[in-house]
Motif scaffolding. Structure first.
Motif, PDB file in Angstrom:
ATOM      1  N   VAL A 166       0.838  -1.202   0.000  1.00 39.32           N
ATOM      2  CA  VAL A 166       0.000   0.000   0.000  1.00 39.32           C
ATOM      3  C   VAL A 166       0.874   1.254   0.000  1.00 39.32           C
ATOM      4  O   VAL A 166       1.673   1.453   0.916  1.00 39.32           O
ATOM      5  CB  VAL A 166      -0.934   0.020   1.227  1.00 39.32           C
ATOM      6  N   ASN A 167       0.718   2.096  -1.011  1.00 36.50           N
ATOM      7  CA  ASN A 167       1.402   3.383  -1.029  1.00 36.50           C
ATOM      8  C   ASN A 167       0.748   4.323  -0.024  1.00 36.50           C
ATOM      9  O   ASN A 167      -0.473   4.454   0.015  1.00 36.50           O
ATOM     10  CB  ASN A 167       1.341   4.010  -2.420  1.00 36.50           C
ATOM     11  N   ILE A 168       1.574   4.983   0.796  1.00 37.34           N
ATOM     12  CA  ILE A 168       1.050   5.863   1.838  1.00 37.34           C
ATOM     13  C   ILE A 168       1.250   7.324   1.481  1.00 37.34           C
ATOM     14  O   ILE A 168       0.306   8.105   1.419  1.00 37.34           O
ATOM     15  CB  ILE A 168       1.739   5.561   3.185  1.00 37.34           C
ATOM     16  N   LEU A 169       2.512   7.706   1.267  1.00 34.53           N
ATOM     17  CA  LEU A 169       2.842   9.103   1.001  1.00 34.53           C
ATOM     18  C   LEU A 169       3.982   9.182   0.001  1.00 34.53           C
ATOM     19  O   LEU A 169       4.921   8.382   0.052  1.00 34.53           O
ATOM     20  CB  LEU A 169       3.294   9.801   2.291  1.00 34.53           C
ATOM     21  N   ALA A 170       3.912  10.149  -0.885  1.00 33.59           N
ATOM     22  CA  ALA A 170       5.060  10.464  -1.726  1.00 33.59           C
ATOM     23  C   ALA A 170       6.050  11.283  -0.910  1.00 33.59           C
ATOM     24  O   ALA A 170       5.664  11.986   0.031  1.00 33.59           O
ATOM     25  CB  ALA A 170       4.609  11.251  -2.951  1.00 33.59           C
ATOM     26  N   LEU A 171       7.324  11.195  -1.243  1.00 36.41           N
ATOM     27  CA  LEU A 171       8.318  11.987  -0.523  1.00 36.41           C
ATOM     28  C   LEU A 171       8.040  13.482  -0.655  1.00 36.41           C
ATOM     29  O   LEU A 171       8.377  14.259   0.236  1.00 36.41           O
ATOM     30  CB  LEU A 171       9.724  11.675  -1.034  1.00 36.41           C
ATOM     31  N   SER A 172       7.410  13.870  -1.744  1.00 36.82           N
ATOM     32  CA  SER A 172       7.100  15.290  -1.948  1.00 36.82           C
ATOM     33  C   SER A 172       6.092  15.818  -0.934  1.00 36.82           C
ATOM     34  O   SER A 172       5.956  17.028  -0.768  1.00 36.82           O
ATOM     35  CB  SER A 172       6.564  15.515  -3.366  1.00 36.82           C
ATOM     36  N   ALA A 173       5.379  14.913  -0.243  1.00 40.86           N
ATOM     37  CA  ALA A 173       4.420  15.336   0.781  1.00 40.86           C
ATOM     38  C   ALA A 173       5.109  15.690   2.093  1.00 40.86           C
ATOM     39  O   ALA A 173       4.489  16.272   2.988  1.00 40.86           O
ATOM     40  CB  ALA A 173       3.391  14.231   1.028  1.00 40.86           C
ATOM     41  N   LEU A 174       6.390  15.346   2.209  1.00 48.65           N
ATOM     42  CA  LEU A 174       7.144  15.559   3.439  1.00 48.65           C
ATOM     43  C   LEU A 174       8.091  16.742   3.290  1.00 48.65           C
ATOM     44  O   LEU A 174       8.612  17.012   2.212  1.00 48.65           O
ATOM     45  CB  LEU A 174       7.941  14.307   3.791  1.00 48.65           C
ATOM     46  N   ASP A 175       8.325  17.436   4.394  1.00 47.10           N
ATOM     47  CA  ASP A 175       9.230  18.581   4.388  1.00 47.10           C
ATOM     48  C   ASP A 175      10.666  18.187   4.665  1.00 47.10           C
ATOM     49  O   ASP A 175      11.597  18.804   4.143  1.00 47.10           O
ATOM     50  CB  ASP A 175       8.780  19.608   5.426  1.00 47.10           C
ATOM     51  N   SER A 176      10.857  17.173   5.510  1.00 48.58           N
ATOM     52  CA  SER A 176      12.210  16.790   5.916  1.00 48.58           C
ATOM     53  C   SER A 176      12.301  15.281   6.066  1.00 48.58           C
ATOM     54  O   SER A 176      11.301  14.604   6.335  1.00 48.58           O
ATOM     55  CB  SER A 176      12.593  17.440   7.249  1.00 48.58           C
ATOM     56  N   ILE A 177      13.521  14.770   5.914  1.00 53.67           N
ATOM     57  CA  ILE A 177      13.810  13.354   6.130  1.00 53.67           C
ATOM     58  C   ILE A 177      14.984  13.269   7.085  1.00 53.67           C
ATOM     59  O   ILE A 177      16.045  13.854   6.830  1.00 53.67           O
ATOM     60  CB  ILE A 177      14.170  12.654   4.810  1.00 53.67           C
ATOM     61  N   VAL A 178      14.796  12.555   8.192  1.00 52.10           N
ATOM     62  CA  VAL A 178      15.891  12.288   9.121  1.00 52.10           C
ATOM     63  C   VAL A 178      16.235  10.811   9.015  1.00 52.10           C
ATOM     64  O   VAL A 178      15.416   9.942   9.332  1.00 52.10           O
ATOM     65  CB  VAL A 178      15.512  12.627  10.579  1.00 52.10           C
ATOM     66  N   THR A 179      17.433  10.525   8.529  1.00 55.59           N
ATOM     67  CA  THR A 179      17.919   9.164   8.446  1.00 55.59           C
ATOM     68  C   THR A 179      19.372   9.161   8.888  1.00 55.59           C
ATOM     69  O   THR A 179      19.921  10.211   9.235  1.00 55.59           O
ATOM     70  CB  THR A 179      17.731   8.587   7.032  1.00 55.59           C
ATOM     71  N   ASP A 180      20.016   8.008   8.903  1.00 57.54           N
ATOM     72  CA  ASP A 180      21.403   7.967   9.367  1.00 57.54           C
ATOM     73  C   ASP A 180      22.367   8.016   8.194  1.00 57.54           C
ATOM     74  O   ASP A 180      22.002   7.739   7.044  1.00 57.54           O
ATOM     75  CB  ASP A 180      21.653   6.725  10.228  1.00 57.54           C
ATOM     76  N   ASP A 181      23.605   8.384   8.490  1.00 58.60           N
ATOM     77  CA  ASP A 181      24.570   8.607   7.420  1.00 58.60           C
ATOM     78  C   ASP A 181      25.182   7.318   6.880  1.00 58.60           C
ATOM     79  O   ASP A 181      26.139   7.360   6.099  1.00 58.60           O
ATOM     80  CB  ASP A 181      25.669   9.584   7.862  1.00 58.60           C
ATOM     81  N   ARG A 182      24.606   6.174   7.235  1.00 57.82           N
ATOM     82  CA  ARG A 182      24.990   4.928   6.596  1.00 57.82           C
ATOM     83  C   ARG A 182      24.216   4.694   5.298  1.00 57.82           C
ATOM     84  O   ARG A 182      24.478   3.723   4.593  1.00 57.82           O
ATOM     85  CB  ARG A 182      24.756   3.754   7.554  1.00 57.82           C
ATOM     86  N   ILE A 183      23.283   5.564   5.004  1.00 60.26           N
ATOM     87  CA  ILE A 183      22.544   5.431   3.760  1.00 60.26           C
ATOM     88  C   ILE A 183      23.495   5.645   2.587  1.00 60.26           C
ATOM     89  O   ILE A 183      24.446   6.423   2.679  1.00 60.26           O
ATOM     90  CB  ILE A 183      21.354   6.414   3.713  1.00 60.26           C
ATOM     91  N   ASP A 184      23.274   4.938   1.499  1.00 52.53           N
ATOM     92  CA  ASP A 184      24.155   5.026   0.342  1.00 52.53           C
ATOM     93  C   ASP A 184      24.232   6.462  -0.166  1.00 52.53           C
ATOM     94  O   ASP A 184      23.233   7.188  -0.205  1.00 52.53           O
ATOM     95  CB  ASP A 184      23.620   4.097  -0.755  1.00 52.53           C
ATOM     96  N   ILE A 223      18.446  15.346   6.695  1.00 54.79           N
ATOM     97  CA  ILE A 223      19.308  15.413   7.871  1.00 54.79           C
ATOM     98  C   ILE A 223      19.901  14.025   8.069  1.00 54.79           C
ATOM     99  O   ILE A 223      19.174  13.053   8.283  1.00 54.79           O
ATOM    100  CB  ILE A 223      18.535  15.853   9.121  1.00 54.79           C
ATOM    101  N   LEU A 224      21.230  13.935   7.974  1.00 58.04           N
ATOM    102  CA  LEU A 224      21.925  12.664   8.143  1.00 58.04           C
ATOM    103  C   LEU A 224      22.512  12.602   9.550  1.00 58.04           C
ATOM    104  O   LEU A 224      23.339  13.425   9.922  1.00 58.04           O
ATOM    105  CB  LEU A 224      23.038  12.527   7.108  1.00 58.04           C
ATOM    106  N   ALA A 225      22.052  11.635  10.322  1.00 58.68           N
ATOM    107  CA  ALA A 225      22.470  11.503  11.718  1.00 58.68           C
ATOM    108  C   ALA A 225      23.600  10.494  11.844  1.00 58.68           C
ATOM    109  O   ALA A 225      23.675   9.530  11.085  1.00 58.68           O
ATOM    110  CB  ALA A 225      21.283  11.056  12.568  1.00 58.68           C
ATOM    111  N   ARG A 226      24.460  10.727  12.815  1.00 57.46           N
ATOM    112  CA  ARG A 226      25.545   9.804  13.115  1.00 57.46           C
ATOM    113  C   ARG A 226      25.261   9.116  14.440  1.00 57.46           C
ATOM    114  O   ARG A 226      24.830   9.750  15.389  1.00 57.46           O
ATOM    115  CB  ARG A 226      26.883  10.539  13.192  1.00 57.46           C
ATOM    116  N   GLY A 227      25.538   7.819  14.489  1.00 60.02           N
ATOM    117  CA  GLY A 227      25.279   7.056  15.706  1.00 60.02           C
ATOM    118  C   GLY A 227      26.549   6.780  16.461  1.00 60.02           C
ATOM    119  O   GLY A 227      27.430   7.632  16.574  1.00 60.02           O
ATOM    120  N   ALA A 228      26.692   5.558  16.951  1.00 58.51           N
ATOM    121  CA  ALA A 228      27.875   5.173  17.710  1.00 58.51           C
ATOM    122  C   ALA A 228      29.132   5.272  16.855  1.00 58.51           C
ATOM    123  O   ALA A 228      30.240   5.339  17.367  1.00 58.51           O
ATOM    124  CB  ALA A 228      27.714   3.742  18.235  1.00 58.51           C
TER     125      ALA A 228
END
Length: 270
Positions: free
Chosen positions: A217-235, A250-255
Motif C-alpha cells: 500500500v502506497n502511503i505518502l510520496a516523498l514530496s508530501a514531506l518537508d524533511s527526512i531524518v535518516t542515518d549517514d549509513r545510507i548510500d 538530515i543525516l544523523a551519526r550514531g555510535a
C-alpha cells in the motif's frame, strides 16, 4: 536502445543475481554512466529497484511488519541516532505528533524534558512512557488497536488526529524508497496522511536499513514531506537522489560518529 528496453535489461540482470554494478551496466549497454543512472532513477521512482553503493538491486518486498517487541531489539544504534537528530527540531511549547513505532519511542524519550510540550500519538507504548516520565500535555488518538504493533489505526484514530494542528508531525515507516512510503497495512495509511495534512512541518524519521523496502500500500510520496531524518549509513547515491527530490535531508551519526549534519536542501530550491 530506448529507455524502456534498457530498463527491462537492468531488471533482467537483477533477476539473475542480487546486485549489478553500474560499471557493468555501462559496459553491457554501451551507454554513458549518466544514462544508466537516469534509468536506475526511473526504476527506483517506480519502486522496482534500490540504489546501493556503485550499483543497483531489486527492491525488497515487505509483506508483514515485525511485532513491537522484536522491533525494539534491532537496529538500536540507528534508531538512537535518528531520534537524537529529530529531537533537535523540537522546541519548548510545540504541538507535535509522534507516529507509531520503536523509533518514535526513542524520540519520545529525548523530548520528554521540553517545557510546555503537547504530544499527540497513536502509539500505546509511547503514550504510556510519556504519561510516567514527562509533564507534557498528552493525547492518545484511540481507535482500532493493532496488538502486534501496540498502536491504533483506522478511521476513529484518523478522525481524532484531525482535531489538532501540529507544529511538527514525526512520521515513521518500515519501508520507503525514493518514490515514497509504503505499508502492508491500509489502515495505517489514513492515520499518517491525516497527521501530515494537519502539520506545519512533516518529518520522516527512519533509519537507512528500511530504505529500499516496498510494501503493498502506497502511503505518502516523498514530496508530501518537508524533511527526512535518516542515518549517514545510507548510500551516497541514495542521499543525492533524496536531495534532488526536494526535501531537507538530515543525516544523523550514531555510535560510529556523534552528531548530525543537515544537507540544508529546502523544498523547491532545486
Amino acid at each position: 536502445m530506448i529507455p524502456a528496453e534498457r530498463q527491462h535489461f537492468i531488471l533482467s540482470c537483477l533477476a539473475e543475481r542480487d546486485v549489478v554494478s553500474i560499471a557493468e551496466l555501462v559496459d553491457r549497454l554501451g551507454v554513458s554512466h549518466m544514462t544508466v543512472r537516469r534509468d536506475i532513477q526511473a526504476l527506483e521512482g517506480a519502486g522496482r529497484v534500490s540504489s546501493v553503493t556503485g550499483g543497483v538491486r531489486l527492491s525488497r518486498r515487505l509483506t508483514q511488519e515485525l511485532p513491537h517487541l522484536q522491533k525494539r531489539a534491532i537496529n538500536t544504534d540507528e534508531k538512537r541516532a535518528v531520534s537524537r537528530a529529530a529531537a533537535d527540531l523540537v522546541e519548548d511549547g510545540m504541538v507535535i505528533y509522534l507516529d507509531a513505532g520503536t523509533t518514535m519511542l526513542e524520540l519520545a524519550r529525548r523530548v520528554a524534558d521540553r517545557r510546555g510540550l503537547t504530544v499527540v500519538t497513536n502509539d500505546l507504548v509511547v503514550c504510556a512512557w510519556l504519561s510516567e516520565h514527562s509533564d507534557c500535555t498528552l493525547y492518545h488518538s484511540g481507535g482500532l488497536v493493532e496488538r502486534a504493533n501496540q498502536s491504533c489505526v483506522g478511521d476513529a484514530a484518523s478522525e481524532a488526529l484531525a482535531r489538532f494542528n501540529y507544529d511538527i508531525a514525526f512520521i515513521s515507516t518500515s519501508s520507503w524508497t525514493i518514490s515514497g512510503l509504503s505499508s502492508p497495512s491500509e489502515a495505517k495509511a489514513a492515520v499518517k496522511r491525516v497527521a501530515v495534512r494537519q502539520a506545519r512541518r512533516s518529518v520522516l524519521v527512519s533509519d537507512s536499513t528500511k530504505y529500499g523496502a516496498v510494501a503493498a500500500v502506497n502511503i505518502l510520496a516523498l514530496s508530501a514531506l518537508d524533511s527526512i531524518v535518516t542515518d549517514d549509513r545510507i548510500d551516497a547515491d541514495v542521499a543525492r537522489a533524496l536531495r534532488e527530490a526536494g526535501a531537507q535531508v538530515i543525516l544523523a551519526r550514531g555510535a560510529w560518529g556523534m552528531g548530525a549534519r543537515g544537507l540544508n536542501i529546502k523544498k523547491g530550491l532545486l
